[in-house]
Design a protein around this motif. Sequence first.
Motif, PDB file in Angstrom:
ATOM      1  N   TYR A  60       0.832  -1.198   0.000  1.00  0.00           N
ATOM      2  CA  TYR A  60       0.000   0.000   0.000  1.00  0.00           C
ATOM      3  C   TYR A  60       0.867   1.248   0.000  1.00  0.00           C
ATOM      4  O   TYR A  60       1.943   1.289   0.596  1.00  0.00           O
ATOM      5  CB  TYR A  60      -0.894   0.026   1.242  1.00  0.00           C
ATOM      6  CG  TYR A  60      -1.849  -1.135   1.342  1.00  0.00           C
ATOM      7  CD1 TYR A  60      -1.484  -2.306   1.990  1.00  0.00           C
ATOM      8  CD2 TYR A  60      -3.109  -1.072   0.755  1.00  0.00           C
ATOM      9  CE1 TYR A  60      -2.346  -3.391   2.061  1.00  0.00           C
ATOM     10  CE2 TYR A  60      -3.981  -2.146   0.828  1.00  0.00           C
ATOM     11  CZ  TYR A  60      -3.592  -3.299   1.479  1.00  0.00           C
ATOM     12  OH  TYR A  60      -4.456  -4.367   1.542  1.00  0.00           O
ATOM     13  N   ALA A  61       0.352   2.288  -0.639  1.00  0.00           N
ATOM     14  CA  ALA A  61       0.988   3.591  -0.519  1.00  0.00           C
ATOM     15  C   ALA A  61       0.846   4.072   0.927  1.00  0.00           C
ATOM     16  O   ALA A  61      -0.141   3.753   1.603  1.00  0.00           O
ATOM     17  CB  ALA A  61       0.324   4.578  -1.468  1.00  0.00           C
ATOM     18  N   ASP A  62       1.821   4.825   1.388  1.00  0.00           N
ATOM     19  CA  ASP A  62       1.779   5.321   2.765  1.00  0.00           C
ATOM     20  C   ASP A  62       0.505   6.108   3.051  1.00  0.00           C
ATOM     21  O   ASP A  62      -0.023   6.075   4.161  1.00  0.00           O
ATOM     22  CB  ASP A  62       3.004   6.199   3.049  1.00  0.00           C
ATOM     23  CG  ASP A  62       4.287   5.402   3.152  1.00  0.00           C
ATOM     24  OD1 ASP A  62       5.365   6.001   3.050  1.00  0.00           O
ATOM     25  OD2 ASP A  62       4.209   4.160   3.326  1.00  0.00           O
ATOM     26  N   SER A  63       0.020   6.809   2.045  1.00  0.00           N
ATOM     27  CA  SER A  63      -1.141   7.689   2.237  1.00  0.00           C
ATOM     28  C   SER A  63      -2.430   6.918   2.505  1.00  0.00           C
ATOM     29  O   SER A  63      -3.410   7.503   2.986  1.00  0.00           O
ATOM     30  CB  SER A  63      -1.322   8.584   1.014  1.00  0.00           C
ATOM     31  OG  SER A  63      -1.471   7.809  -0.159  1.00  0.00           O
ATOM     32  N   VAL A  64      -2.449   5.613   2.207  1.00  0.00           N
ATOM     33  CA  VAL A  64      -3.687   4.843   2.391  1.00  0.00           C
ATOM     34  C   VAL A  64      -3.522   3.681   3.368  1.00  0.00           C
ATOM     35  O   VAL A  64      -4.499   2.976   3.664  1.00  0.00           O
ATOM     36  CB  VAL A  64      -4.229   4.313   1.044  1.00  0.00           C
ATOM     37  CG1 VAL A  64      -4.389   5.449   0.046  1.00  0.00           C
ATOM     38  CG2 VAL A  64      -3.344   3.206   0.484  1.00  0.00           C
ATOM     39  N   LYS A  65      -2.321   3.469   3.861  1.00  0.00           N
ATOM     40  CA  LYS A  65      -2.097   2.362   4.796  1.00  0.00           C
ATOM     41  C   LYS A  65      -3.001   2.468   6.004  1.00  0.00           C
ATOM     42  O   LYS A  65      -3.160   3.542   6.584  1.00  0.00           O
ATOM     43  CB  LYS A  65      -0.633   2.363   5.249  1.00  0.00           C
ATOM     44  CG  LYS A  65       0.274   1.485   4.439  1.00  0.00           C
ATOM     45  CD  LYS A  65       1.705   1.556   4.951  1.00  0.00           C
ATOM     46  CE  LYS A  65       2.664   0.982   3.936  1.00  0.00           C
ATOM     47  NZ  LYS A  65       4.065   1.161   4.320  1.00  0.00           N
ATOM     48  N   GLY A  66      -3.572   1.329   6.365  1.00  0.00           N
ATOM     49  CA  GLY A  66      -4.456   1.305   7.518  1.00  0.00           C
ATOM     50  C   GLY A  66      -5.884   1.689   7.200  1.00  0.00           C
ATOM     51  O   GLY A  66      -6.768   1.520   8.036  1.00  0.00           O
TER      52      GLY A  66
END
Length: 128
Positions: A60-66
């Motif tokens: 995942y891209a950091d901006s959407v992780k979680g």
Amino acid sequence: QLQLVESGGGLVQPGGSLRLSCAASGFTLDHYVISWFRQAPGKEREGVSCISSSGGRTSYADSVKGRFTISRDNAKNTVYLQMNSLKPEDTAVYYCAAARAPLPGLCVLSQPTYFGSWGQGTQVTVSS
């Protein structure tokens, strides 16, 4: 003829959820790595998430992780992107892309040129 069709986009309020689908026809997804990309107006296309052909590896891209979760159902020849806690900055056209996977654990997140098959895109708008 290889074809990918995205669906599930729409208008949602901040904090809401959407589930995008990427359905394949003309080929089976079993041996393909699938990635989701998005492109906002005036911005470059960016990788959001990828899943290996085996389904055992995701990224995942950091901006959407979680917040986002990618999954695949090879029996239905479909890949999904569950998007929760949506933010206005998630607004974009979302595309799925497929490429033949030389290895079952391969996941390609940020290289659009790697993929030869693309869907037409589905608009996601996050706004109050």
